[in-house]
Design a protein around this motif. Sequence first.
Motif, mmCIF file in Angstrom:
data_model
loop_
_atom_site.group_PDB
_atom_site.id
_atom_site.type_symbol
_atom_site.label_atom_id
_atom_site.label_comp_id
_atom_site.label_asym_id
_atom_site.label_seq_id
_atom_site.Cartn_x
_atom_site.Cartn_y
_atom_site.Cartn_z
ATOM 1 N N UNK A 88 0.831 -1.202 0.000
ATOM 2 C CA UNK A 88 0.000 0.000 0.000
ATOM 3 C C UNK A 88 0.862 1.247 0.000
ATOM 4 N N UNK A 89 1.884 1.298 0.839
ATOM 5 C CA UNK A 89 2.717 2.493 0.904
ATOM 6 C C UNK A 89 3.510 2.684 -0.391
ATOM 7 N N UNK A 90 3.991 1.587 -0.981
ATOM 8 C CA UNK A 90 4.686 1.708 -2.266
ATOM 9 C C UNK A 90 3.728 2.184 -3.356
ATOM 10 N N UNK A 91 2.477 1.739 -3.293
ATOM 11 C CA UNK A 91 1.469 2.207 -4.250
ATOM 12 C C UNK A 91 1.219 3.698 -4.117
ATOM 13 N N UNK A 92 1.133 4.166 -2.875
ATOM 14 C CA UNK A 92 0.963 5.600 -2.636
ATOM 15 C C UNK A 92 2.152 6.362 -3.196
ATOM 16 N N UNK A 93 3.355 5.899 -2.882
ATOM 17 C CA UNK A 93 4.565 6.591 -3.339
ATOM 18 C C UNK A 93 4.654 6.593 -4.871
ATOM 19 N N UNK A 94 4.247 5.503 -5.511
ATOM 20 C CA UNK A 94 4.261 5.443 -6.968
ATOM 21 C C UNK A 94 3.301 6.466 -7.566
ATOM 22 N N UNK A 95 2.121 6.572 -6.987
ATOM 23 C CA UNK A 95 1.134 7.541 -7.476
ATOM 24 C C UNK A 95 1.645 8.970 -7.311
ATOM 25 N N UNK A 96 2.270 9.249 -6.172
ATOM 26 C CA UNK A 96 2.835 10.587 -5.941
ATOM 27 C C UNK A 96 3.990 10.841 -6.907
ATOM 28 N N UNK A 97 4.803 9.820 -7.168
ATOM 29 C CA UNK A 97 5.913 9.967 -8.115
ATOM 30 C C UNK A 97 5.399 10.275 -9.516
#
Length: 146
Positions: A88-97
């Motif tokens: 979930x946190x990697x998904x959030x970071x990917x979306x922000x990236x």
Amino acid sequence: MSTVIEMRVRSGIPRHLARGIGTMEAALFFAKKINRNQYDSSLFYMEWRLKYLSSIEDEHTPREPRKSTMTPFDPDAHERFCENARETFYGIRTEVQQEQEIQRQGNLFAALDGLVHGSLQDYQLGDLRHALNAVHRFRTKQKRAA
């Protein structure tokens, strides 16, 4: 305190949030600098950030108090928690990236860090809005997938 809570409720803050206005994200919401979706996304980001830090056993992460009734440790459940938190946190970071690549200016991650640490600068507010919009997109994608 009840008078203050009533004033906050009349100004548009939900009753369950009116007592805890002392947080950075609540202050931004109260000052009408971020909208409701961005506020909810900031809470979502903060929650999953803490879960991620717990999953990697970061030594500086605040720990939740242990419950008085001790349950036996379940390594499988712990592994599922850790995997879910990381994904979930990697998904959030990917979306922000991805949003960062679209914007090509500012630093969305620095704005999120400023929110987390309570040191958000005025010039970062636009970046924070973009970052929280990206987190909101991730949340809505996640809800649709579930």
